[in-house]
Design a protein around this motif. Structure first.
Motif, PDB file in Angstrom:
ATOM      1  N   GLU A  23       0.800  -1.218   0.000  1.00 27.76           N
ATOM      2  CA  GLU A  23       0.000   0.000   0.000  1.00 27.76           C
ATOM      3  C   GLU A  23       0.825   1.256   0.000  1.00 27.76           C
ATOM      4  N   GLU A  24       0.269   2.263  -0.589  1.00 26.58           N
ATOM      5  CA  GLU A  24       0.818   3.622  -0.466  1.00 26.58           C
ATOM      6  C   GLU A  24       0.722   4.048   1.003  1.00 26.58           C
ATOM      7  N   PHE A  25       1.732   4.718   1.508  1.00 32.04           N
ATOM      8  CA  PHE A  25       1.712   5.200   2.892  1.00 32.04           C
ATOM      9  C   PHE A  25       0.924   6.505   2.949  1.00 32.04           C
ATOM     10  N   LEU A  26      -0.017   6.562   3.867  1.00 33.20           N
ATOM     11  CA  LEU A  26      -0.790   7.791   4.055  1.00 33.20           C
ATOM     12  C   LEU A  26      -0.334   8.443   5.349  1.00 33.20           C
ATOM     13  N   SER A  27      -0.125   9.743   5.293  1.00 34.08           N
ATOM     14  CA  SER A  27       0.355  10.444   6.464  1.00 34.08           C
ATOM     15  C   SER A  27      -0.746  11.363   6.975  1.00 34.08           C
ATOM     16  N   GLY A  28      -1.115  11.170   8.230  1.00 30.18           N
ATOM     17  CA  GLY A  28      -2.188  11.995   8.771  1.00 30.18           C
ATOM     18  C   GLY A  28      -2.556  11.531  10.149  1.00 30.18           C
ATOM     19  N   VAL A  29      -3.728  11.943  10.606  1.00 28.83           N
ATOM     20  CA  VAL A  29      -4.150  11.593  11.949  1.00 28.83           C
ATOM     21  C   VAL A  29      -5.334  10.622  11.832  1.00 28.83           C
ATOM     22  N   GLU A  30      -5.315   9.591  12.693  1.00 34.33           N
ATOM     23  CA  GLU A  30      -6.288   8.504  12.558  1.00 34.33           C
ATOM     24  C   GLU A  30      -7.474   8.669  13.493  1.00 34.33           C
ATOM     25  N   LEU A  31      -8.590   8.105  13.098  1.00 38.86           N
ATOM     26  CA  LEU A  31      -9.730   7.995  14.001  1.00 38.86           C
ATOM     27  C   LEU A  31     -10.541   6.762  13.648  1.00 38.86           C
ATOM     28  N   SER A  32     -11.389   6.369  14.588  1.00 37.02           N
ATOM     29  CA  SER A  32     -12.220   5.177  14.427  1.00 37.02           C
ATOM     30  C   SER A  32     -13.682   5.608  14.405  1.00 37.02           C
TER      31      SER A  32
END
Ligand code: AMP
Ligand code: GLY
Length: 423
Positions: free
Chosen positions: A191-200
């Protein structure tokens, strides 16, 4: 009045039991296998989550009307399908998707193809098997570091590798395809790496309509400042400050609706929870992964914020009447702080005597890995207790949990004191 069986034994299942128990529609509550915490709310039954015949016996003997499945493994293994195929069980309500729907979590390749078919935003990818190693390496060469490699199948939360440089990524790809995670990595998603902030984000659905549960953010790393090894989760907060109305609307329009509609269009029945593991990149939401269950430890915060009768939602998910439901949410903050065993997520010792429960006020103590040993409660897992609290703000709720986190004692106790530091 219903007899309800919860399948599972962690903090998530204790939180589900706590919420379900508040409903006026519950007659008896059973948890298989449960833990020391769930035994106070219902009857624990020593049957494992993958023991379908054992669960069948429980359902028939205890006249269970509704089964709520906590973890993904029995769903991916086909527990719901087993009920449907059984003459004596086919009319029992089950909350948790059948095998086909559970592939959203059980196969990363399936979930990526599903997202592609329905134009759901997610990282670019390629799936490869051992005979396509060269194609995989060629694809890696078109990407930039860091490189994301995911075992296609279930790997107990360990199947995702994020690698800094190309030679190591190539070597890891080969190792995975050669069986590093057993059959789970006979196929690998690059996968391409995504940079950011995670949430559920969570919904409960009958496969047609859905209700959105409170969103949450979990803290996966063992160390403060999000450093060190990944864990099952060191705590969670809800609501998530950056998930404002406009962002939640994007999530609903671009991700939730196309997912539920996609399942329906493809004729995939789905009665249960969908957990959208999301990341915000330049203001836009992307799917990192689907899970077909609630999150742990997110549930230990999320359940505090559901005001509606949860059993009504469970029944609606099973019966296909979700369109008639609504959901009421508490606007207070809710958080959970996980107390873990010394050494976790590496090796640790079980059986440490726990004290201080009776000193705790104004928090809800969800047991994650505990066991009753004669008159003592002892540790029985890496994640031990989730200390959950309400507050007028995230900070106040965390302060409350931290007061009680101090009061519970067992040898080797560790917890993160910086939850919410990034918000
Ligand atoms: P998963 O087991 O799929 O939840 O992945 C574990 C963690 O790896 C996620 O919570 C993310 O932090 C990270 N991760 C997975 N996929 C990606 C991606 N494409 N880009 C960046 N981080 C990722
Ligand atoms: N907290 C992440 C999970 O349940 O997978």
């Amino acid at each position: 009045m219903l007899n309800i069986l919860i399948v599972g034994s962690g903090g998530r299942e204790h939180a589900l039991a706590w919420k379900i128990k508040q409903s006026s529609k519950v007659n008896q509550l059973f948890i298989a296998p449960g833990n020391a915490g769930t035994s106070v709310l219902g009857e624990n039954i020593p049957v494992g989550v993958s023991d379908f015949e054992g669960l069948k016996k429980v359902v028939l003997e205890k006249q269970v009307d509704l089964v709520v499945v906590g973890p993904e493994v029995p769903l991916v293994e086909g527990l719901h399908d087993f009920f449907i195929a059984d003459e004596e069980l086919k009319n029992i309500r089950v909350v948790g998707p059948q095998k086909h729907g559970a592939m959203l979590e059980g196969s990363k390749d399936f979930s990526k193809e599903f997202m592609e078919r329905h134009n759901i935003p997610t990282a670019k990818y390629k799936s490869v098997t051992r005979d396509k190693l060269e194609e995989g390496i060629a694809f890696l060469k078109t990407m930039q570091a860091p490189y994301v490699l995911k075992a296609d199948g279930l790997a107990a939360g360990k199947g995702v590798l994020i690698i800094d440089n190309l030679p190591e990524a190539e070597a890891s790809l080969k190792e995975m395809l050669d069986g590093q995670f057993g059959a789970a990595s006979s196929k690998v998603v690059i996968e391409e790496f995504l940079s950011g902030v995670e949430l559920s984000v969570f919904v409960i659905t009958d496969g047609k309509a859905y209700q959105i549960l409170p969103e949450a953010k979990d803290y996966k790393r063992i160390g403060e400042g999000d450093t060190g090894l990944n864990t099952g989760g060191m705590g969670a907060i809800s609501p998530v400050p950056f998930a404002d109305e406009a962002f939640m609307k994007k999530i609903e329009d671009r991700i939730i609706k196309p997912t539920v509609n996609g399942l329906q269009k493809e004729g995939i029945p789905y009665n249960g929870f969908i957990f959208f593991g999301l990341i915000k990149v330049d203001g836009e939401p992307y799917v990192i992964e689907y899970n077909v269950r609630m999150g742990d430890p997110e549930t230990e915060a999320v359940m505090l914020r559901v005001k509606s009768d949860f059993v009504d939602l469970l029944i609606a998910a099973a019966d296909g009447t979700m369109a008639e439901q609504s959901i009421e949410i508490d606007d207070r903050s809710a958080v959970t702080v996980m107390l873990v065993s010394g050494g976790y997520p590496g090796s640790y010792e079980n059986g440490k005597v726990m004290t201080g429960f009776d000193q705790c006020e104004n928090s809800i103590l969800f047991h994650a890995g505990t066991k009753q040993a004669e008159s003592d409660i002892v540790t029985a897992g890496g994640r031990v207790i989730a200390v959950s609290s309400y507050g007028p703000s995230m900070k106040k709720a965390l302060d409350q949990s931290y007061v009680n986190a101090e009061k519970i004692n067992f040898e080797g106790k560790y917890y993160r004191k910086d939850l919410g530091f990034d918000l």
